[in-house]
Design a protein around this motif. Structure first.
Motif, short mmCIF file in Angstrom:
data_model
loop_
_atom_site.label_atom_id
_atom_site.label_comp_id
_atom_site.label_asym_id
_atom_site.label_seq_id
_atom_site.Cartn_x
_atom_site.Cartn_y
_atom_site.Cartn_z
N THR A 1 75.95 -60.65 -4.31
CA THR A 1 74.71 -61.31 -4.74
C THR A 1 74.57 -62.71 -4.12
O THR A 1 73.46 -63.17 -3.87
CB THR A 1 74.65 -61.42 -6.28
N THR A 2 75.71 -63.36 -3.83
CA THR A 2 75.65 -64.67 -3.17
C THR A 2 75.17 -64.49 -1.73
O THR A 2 74.33 -65.26 -1.24
CB THR A 2 77.04 -65.33 -3.20
N GLY B 1 75.54 -49.72 -9.44
CA GLY B 1 75.07 -51.10 -9.39
C GLY B 1 75.63 -51.96 -10.51
O GLY B 1 75.07 -53.00 -10.87
N GLU B 2 76.76 -51.54 -11.05
CA GLU B 2 77.33 -52.23 -12.23
C GLU B 2 78.43 -53.22 -11.85
O GLU B 2 79.08 -53.79 -12.73
CB GLU B 2 77.88 -51.19 -13.22
N ARG B 3 78.69 -53.40 -10.57
CA ARG B 3 79.66 -54.40 -10.15
C ARG B 3 79.10 -55.20 -8.98
O ARG B 3 78.23 -54.69 -8.24
CB ARG B 3 81.00 -53.74 -9.71
N ASN B 4 79.60 -56.42 -8.84
CA ASN B 4 79.13 -57.32 -7.80
C ASN B 4 80.28 -57.53 -6.82
O ASN B 4 81.07 -58.47 -6.96
CB ASN B 4 78.70 -58.65 -8.44
N PRO B 5 80.42 -56.66 -5.83
CA PRO B 5 81.61 -56.66 -4.97
C PRO B 5 81.67 -57.89 -4.07
O PRO B 5 80.62 -58.45 -3.69
CB PRO B 5 81.43 -55.39 -4.13
N ALA B 6 82.86 -58.29 -3.73
CA ALA B 6 83.04 -59.37 -2.75
C ALA B 6 82.58 -58.87 -1.38
O ALA B 6 82.55 -57.66 -1.12
CB ALA B 6 84.50 -59.76 -2.68
N ALA B 7 82.24 -59.83 -0.52
CA ALA B 7 81.77 -59.48 0.82
C ALA B 7 82.79 -58.58 1.53
O ALA B 7 82.42 -57.56 2.11
CB ALA B 7 81.53 -60.76 1.63
N ILE C 1 84.46 -47.31 -7.48
CA ILE C 1 83.38 -46.72 -6.65
C ILE C 1 82.23 -46.27 -7.55
O ILE C 1 81.05 -46.54 -7.27
CB ILE C 1 83.90 -45.53 -5.83
N GLY C 2 82.55 -45.66 -8.66
CA GLY C 2 81.51 -45.21 -9.61
C GLY C 2 80.68 -46.37 -10.12
O GLY C 2 79.45 -46.35 -10.13
N MET D 1 77.27 -57.77 -17.00
CA MET D 1 76.63 -57.77 -15.68
C MET D 1 75.15 -57.37 -15.85
O MET D 1 74.81 -56.22 -16.08
CB MET D 1 77.35 -56.74 -14.79
N ALA D 2 74.25 -58.40 -15.86
CA ALA D 2 72.82 -58.08 -16.00
C ALA D 2 72.41 -57.14 -14.86
O ALA D 2 72.95 -57.20 -13.77
CB ALA D 2 72.00 -59.36 -15.87
N GLU D 3 71.47 -56.25 -15.20
CA GLU D 3 71.02 -55.31 -14.17
C GLU D 3 70.49 -56.10 -12.97
O GLU D 3 69.76 -57.07 -13.13
CB GLU D 3 69.90 -54.42 -14.75
N ASN D 4 70.87 -55.71 -11.75
CA ASN D 4 70.50 -56.46 -10.57
C ASN D 4 69.98 -55.47 -9.54
O ASN D 4 70.72 -54.60 -9.06
CB ASN D 4 71.73 -57.23 -10.08
N ALA D 5 68.70 -55.66 -9.19
CA ALA D 5 68.05 -54.71 -8.28
C ALA D 5 68.81 -54.60 -6.96
O ALA D 5 68.95 -53.51 -6.40
CB ALA D 5 66.61 -55.16 -8.03
N ASP D 6 69.33 -55.75 -6.49
CA ASP D 6 70.04 -55.71 -5.21
C ASP D 6 71.31 -54.87 -5.31
O ASP D 6 71.62 -54.08 -4.41
CB ASP D 6 70.44 -57.14 -4.80
N LEU D 7 72.05 -55.04 -6.43
CA LEU D 7 73.30 -54.28 -6.58
C LEU D 7 73.01 -52.80 -6.77
O LEU D 7 73.76 -51.94 -6.32
CB LEU D 7 74.11 -54.85 -7.75
N ILE D 8 71.88 -52.50 -7.41
CA ILE D 8 71.49 -51.09 -7.59
C ILE D 8 71.13 -50.48 -6.23
O ILE D 8 71.55 -49.38 -5.90
CB ILE D 8 70.34 -50.98 -8.61
N ALA D 9 70.41 -51.27 -5.41
CA ALA D 9 70.04 -50.77 -4.07
C ALA D 9 71.29 -50.56 -3.22
O ALA D 9 71.43 -49.55 -2.52
CB ALA D 9 69.11 -51.78 -3.38
N LEU D 10 72.23 -51.51 -3.30
CA LEU D 10 73.48 -51.38 -2.54
C LEU D 10 74.25 -50.14 -3.02
O LEU D 10 74.72 -49.34 -2.20
CB LEU D 10 74.33 -52.65 -2.74
#
Lengths: 73, 73
Positions: free
Chosen positions: A52-53, B45-51, B39-40, B1-10
């Motif tokens: 997200t960053t 979209g429930e996790r915010n992975p590191a780059a 992975i699940g 983890m608030a729902e995040n459209a970007d993480l869901i798209a990823l």
């Protein structure tokens, strides 16, 4: 944080895009909602930002997330 | 983890690419050096992975990091 070629490539692209906009690290940090020092660490590849960053930085730089990671391995 | 459209798209793109390869979440986790459950979470979209995790997933899926985040924002 072991040196990581991917993070260095990402940092280089953040810096390149920021300089192309002619804005300071401080201005970019403000746009992206980050601390000024963090931008410096990122640009040197010394931090491993959350997805997200990376997305917030891309928006702050006015480019797509894909463009920002285009140089990564 | 608030729902995040970007993480869901990823997450959707990770799942799409994994299914296109016809591999299980477990197989992808092994390739990318991650835990199967993670992975699940990512695909939902429930996790915010590191780059670096995004980059490892791209390699494990045989695509560029840019392709994996193409649908974001």
């Amino acid at each position: 944080m072991a040196e990581n070629a991917d993070l260095i490539a990402l940092g280089r692209e953040i810096r390149r895009r920021r300089k192309a906009l002619g804005i300071s690290q401080e201005a970019l940090a403000e746009r992206a909602g980050l601390h000024r020092n963090y931008i410096g660490f990122l640009e040197r590849g010394e931090r491993n930002p959350a997805a997200t960053t990376v997305f917030a930085l891309a928006r702050a730089l006015g480019v797509s997330a894909a463009a920002l990671v285009a140089d990564v391995g």
